[in-house]
Motif scaffolding. Sequence first.
Motif, PDB file in Angstrom:
ATOM      1  N   TYR A  59       7.448  -6.102  -6.907  1.00  0.00           N
ATOM      2  CA  TYR A  59       7.032  -5.375  -5.703  1.00  0.00           C
ATOM      3  C   TYR A  59       7.245  -6.282  -4.488  1.00  0.00           C
ATOM      4  O   TYR A  59       6.840  -7.452  -4.496  1.00  0.00           O
ATOM      5  CB  TYR A  59       5.563  -4.977  -5.790  1.00  0.00           C
ATOM      6  N   GLU A  91       4.218   1.812  -3.374  1.00  0.00           N
ATOM      7  CA  GLU A  91       2.812   1.741  -3.747  1.00  0.00           C
ATOM      8  C   GLU A  91       2.062   0.919  -2.699  1.00  0.00           C
ATOM      9  O   GLU A  91       2.679   0.239  -1.867  1.00  0.00           O
ATOM     10  CB  GLU A  91       2.642   1.113  -5.133  1.00  0.00           C
ATOM     11  N   THR A  92       0.746   0.985  -2.735  1.00  0.00           N
ATOM     12  CA  THR A  92      -0.085   0.259  -1.773  1.00  0.00           C
ATOM     13  C   THR A  92      -1.016  -0.686  -2.506  1.00  0.00           C
ATOM     14  O   THR A  92      -1.603  -0.334  -3.539  1.00  0.00           O
ATOM     15  CB  THR A  92      -0.912   1.238  -0.923  1.00  0.00           C
ATOM     16  N   TYR A  93      -1.143  -1.896  -1.947  1.00  0.00           N
ATOM     17  CA  TYR A  93      -2.052  -2.896  -2.507  1.00  0.00           C
ATOM     18  C   TYR A  93      -2.714  -3.641  -1.366  1.00  0.00           C
ATOM     19  O   TYR A  93      -2.032  -4.188  -0.489  1.00  0.00           O
ATOM     20  CB  TYR A  93      -1.290  -3.859  -3.406  1.00  0.00           C
ATOM     21  N   LEU A 133       8.699  -0.850  -4.838  1.00  0.00           N
ATOM     22  CA  LEU A 133       8.906  -1.229  -6.229  1.00  0.00           C
ATOM     23  C   LEU A 133      10.400  -1.309  -6.534  1.00  0.00           C
ATOM     24  O   LEU A 133      11.171  -0.408  -6.190  1.00  0.00           O
ATOM     25  CB  LEU A 133       8.243  -0.198  -7.146  1.00  0.00           C
ATOM     26  N   ASP A 182       3.481   5.631 -15.128  1.00  0.00           N
ATOM     27  CA  ASP A 182       2.418   5.626 -14.131  1.00  0.00           C
ATOM     28  C   ASP A 182       3.012   5.308 -12.766  1.00  0.00           C
ATOM     29  O   ASP A 182       3.942   4.494 -12.659  1.00  0.00           O
ATOM     30  CB  ASP A 182       1.347   4.589 -14.480  1.00  0.00           C
ATOM     31  N   TYR A 183       2.448   5.911 -11.731  1.00  0.00           N
ATOM     32  CA  TYR A 183       2.995   5.740 -10.391  1.00  0.00           C
ATOM     33  C   TYR A 183       1.999   5.078  -9.443  1.00  0.00           C
ATOM     34  O   TYR A 183       2.241   5.018  -8.242  1.00  0.00           O
ATOM     35  CB  TYR A 183       3.430   7.110  -9.844  1.00  0.00           C
ATOM     36  N   GLN A 184       0.900   4.578  -9.988  1.00  0.00           N
ATOM     37  CA  GLN A 184      -0.086   3.845  -9.193  1.00  0.00           C
ATOM     38  C   GLN A 184      -0.477   2.568  -9.926  1.00  0.00           C
ATOM     39  O   GLN A 184      -1.656   2.275 -10.108  1.00  0.00           O
ATOM     40  CB  GLN A 184      -1.316   4.727  -8.943  1.00  0.00           C
ATOM     41  N   LEU A 224      -0.239  -0.662  -9.079  1.00  0.00           N
ATOM     42  CA  LEU A 224      -0.969  -1.657  -8.293  1.00  0.00           C
ATOM     43  C   LEU A 224      -2.409  -1.232  -8.067  1.00  0.00           C
ATOM     44  O   LEU A 224      -3.323  -2.064  -8.107  1.00  0.00           O
ATOM     45  CB  LEU A 224      -0.269  -1.879  -6.946  1.00  0.00           C
ATOM     46  N   LYS A 225      -2.637   0.038  -7.841  1.00  0.00           N
ATOM     47  CA  LYS A 225      -3.982   0.549  -7.606  1.00  0.00           C
ATOM     48  C   LYS A 225      -4.861   0.373  -8.837  1.00  0.00           C
ATOM     49  O   LYS A 225      -6.073   0.165  -8.721  1.00  0.00           O
ATOM     50  CB  LYS A 225      -3.898   2.026  -7.221  1.00  0.00           C
ATOM     51  N   GLU A 226      -4.252   0.424 -10.029  1.00  0.00           N
ATOM     52  CA  GLU A 226      -5.022   0.465 -11.268  1.00  0.00           C
ATOM     53  C   GLU A 226      -5.085  -0.871 -12.010  1.00  0.00           C
ATOM     54  O   GLU A 226      -5.815  -0.992 -12.985  1.00  0.00           O
ATOM     55  CB  GLU A 226      -4.405   1.524 -12.196  1.00  0.00           C
TER      56      GLU A 226
END
Length: 261
Positions: A54, A95-97, A104, A242-244, A246-248
């Motif tokens: 990322y 994605e957001t972090y 990505l 999965d498409y999230q 970084l969030k998870e």
Amino acid sequence: MKHILTYFSILLIAVMMVLIIRSNEPKISPKILTVSKYYSYLYDSDQKISVPIYLNIDNHPLSLMESYAHTFISNENETKKLEFDLYRVEKMGMETYLNEPYQLYHLVFIMPYLATDYYIEDCYLNITLSNDQQILVYIGKMSLLYINSDSNLLDWTSLSGIKKENSFLSRLSEIHVRFSTLNNEIESIRIGNDLEVTFLIDDHLLVIQIPDESYLLDNVPIIITFSNTEIQGIMNFKYINDYQILKESGPLINSYAIDQT
């Protein structure tokens, strides 16, 4: 003349305000993120190995295939090392972090030639760019498996995988293998060099149960050893998209500062 001076003053104030706002904007520190993952692949000359990274800046050399000069994987002190040839760089989604947007990219490598199993417990990706910039990032575990067998004692018809209930982490909990015939008793199953799993069989369904571990796991081969010592391999299958991530993934995220160019 007075109107001209008024207009000029307003324009000057507007320009100064824009400059002040821009000067107070937080500077973006270029970073690369990876997420600790269990990479497991069964050797095949056509198999590709995909490593996600990322980036929080646009047009960095890491996003361009032609910028890569040399890549290999290793443990931290490079006592174990394996050359990886880059095949392509795939631009994927955003994605957001920590309130920062990240692009990505999948670094897709050619499977290196193997005549035996290869395993690195703490695996690092080493990148040398054409501008001589050196980048070292932790990616997790790497298990490359080799079997010399054409056994087909399990005639399987479908594969599917599920995550643990109420878990957001992108990690397989079970693999379901539907089959038509099973011509010998299964002795053991593994999905990685160091990852033997438990299983049960019920009405033409093989259920493979995967233990919890602090690594992502979404794409694995299945290596089955039968009671007559024959071995059958089922090639890699992408079970989870999965498409999230970084969030998870929280504490599994590894962050590194990089040069702008």
